[in-house]
Design a protein around this motif. Structure first.
Motif, PDB file in Angstrom:
ATOM      1  N   LEU A 162      23.100  85.520  36.073  1.00  0.00           N
ATOM      2  CA  LEU A 162      23.779  84.676  35.060  1.00  0.00           C
ATOM      3  C   LEU A 162      25.213  85.118  35.664  1.00  0.00           C
ATOM      4  N   VAL A 163      25.787  83.843  35.557  1.00  0.00           N
ATOM      5  CA  VAL A 163      27.387  83.753  35.698  1.00  0.00           C
ATOM      6  C   VAL A 163      27.879  83.141  34.454  1.00  0.00           C
ATOM      7  N   ALA A 164      28.531  83.968  33.524  1.00  0.00           N
ATOM      8  CA  ALA A 164      28.854  83.483  32.155  1.00  0.00           C
ATOM      9  C   ALA A 164      30.410  83.507  32.344  1.00  0.00           C
ATOM     10  N   GLY A 165      31.219  84.111  33.181  1.00  0.00           N
ATOM     11  CA  GLY A 165      32.429  83.925  33.237  1.00  0.00           C
ATOM     12  C   GLY A 165      33.099  82.817  34.242  1.00  0.00           C
ATOM     13  N   PRO A 166      34.240  82.393  34.093  1.00  0.00           N
ATOM     14  CA  PRO A 166      34.606  81.003  34.593  1.00  0.00           C
ATOM     15  C   PRO A 166      34.832  81.587  36.170  1.00  0.00           C
ATOM     16  N   LEU A 167      34.407  80.526  37.093  1.00  0.00           N
ATOM     17  CA  LEU A 167      34.341  80.760  38.495  1.00  0.00           C
ATOM     18  C   LEU A 167      35.736  80.718  38.954  1.00  0.00           C
TER      19      LEU A 167
END
Length: 211
Positions: A162-167
């Motif tokens: 999971l990528v939850a923070g802003p790219l």
């Protein structure tokens, strides 16, 4: 098709979405430098970064960002055009602008010119102590961090990350997204952080890694 060459710089401004990664990885493979920016910063911050970096093209997510970036075409001499991931009236659409075919040999020639120490990405600070400052990351730095993350966290191709923070922030981009990709894992992008959305996504997508 856009005439971009090695060393040119493009802006990436959008909430997390697959197109963000498509543009980022595609640009880096031909030596174009990506400059991620938060979707929520002010127009004056965009103007400073566009000028400072010499942005040629901007790839944006939605109408709110488009309205802030569009006036910069009249102010930033390096800015050639803007492409939107969402379909917006009057804006060039990213998907519709993709070529129907491409020259694989030409792409490989460009890839062969890239050295691991070449600049890959410039991530700007928030500017709390003055104007934003660009942090320059090489291909080697990003690859090393991504691979070491995958190794340290024991991420494998069977994992779902999971990528939850802003790219636009280094941690979600290099450690979460690229770390997962380096391991061959499935990567799920959360468009924004919200506890209920996070819980729902973890359950629905059967996620195994969240850093």
């Amino acid at each position: 098709d856009l005439g971009l060459t090695k060393g040119d710089k493009i802006a990436l401004i959008a909430a997390n979405r697959p197109e963000w990664n498509f543009v980022d990885i595609g640009a880096l493979q031909i030596g174009v430098h990506t400059v991620p920016m938060y979707p929520t910063i002010s127009q004056s911050d965009y103007e400073f970064i566009f000028n400072n970096a010499g942005i040629k093209y901007a790839f944006i997510g939605d109408a709110v960002i488009y309205d802030k970036v569009l006036p910069l075409k009249e102010k930033i001499s390096s800015l050639i055009d803007i492409y939107s991931f969402d379909k917006l009236p009057g804006a060039k659409n990213f998907e519709e602008s993709l070529p129907k075919q491409f020259n694989a040999n030409e792409i490989q020639k460009r890839k062969d010119t890239i050295d691991e120490n070449d600049l890959a990405t410039i991530i700007y600070t928030s500017g709390t102590t003055g104007n934003p400052k660009g942090v320059m990351l090489s291909h080697a730095a990003e690859l090393f961090t991504a691979r070491m993350t995958a190794s340290h966290m024991r991420i494998t191709a069977t994992d779902r990350v999971l990528v939850a923070g802003p790219l636009a922030f280094i941690y979600p981009l290099v450690i979460n997204a690229l770390g997962g990709i380096a391991a061959g894992a499935t990567v799920t992008l959360l468009p924004r952080f919200h506890p209920a959305l996070l819980a729902e996504t973890v359950s629905r997508e059967r996620l195994t890694v969240f850093m």
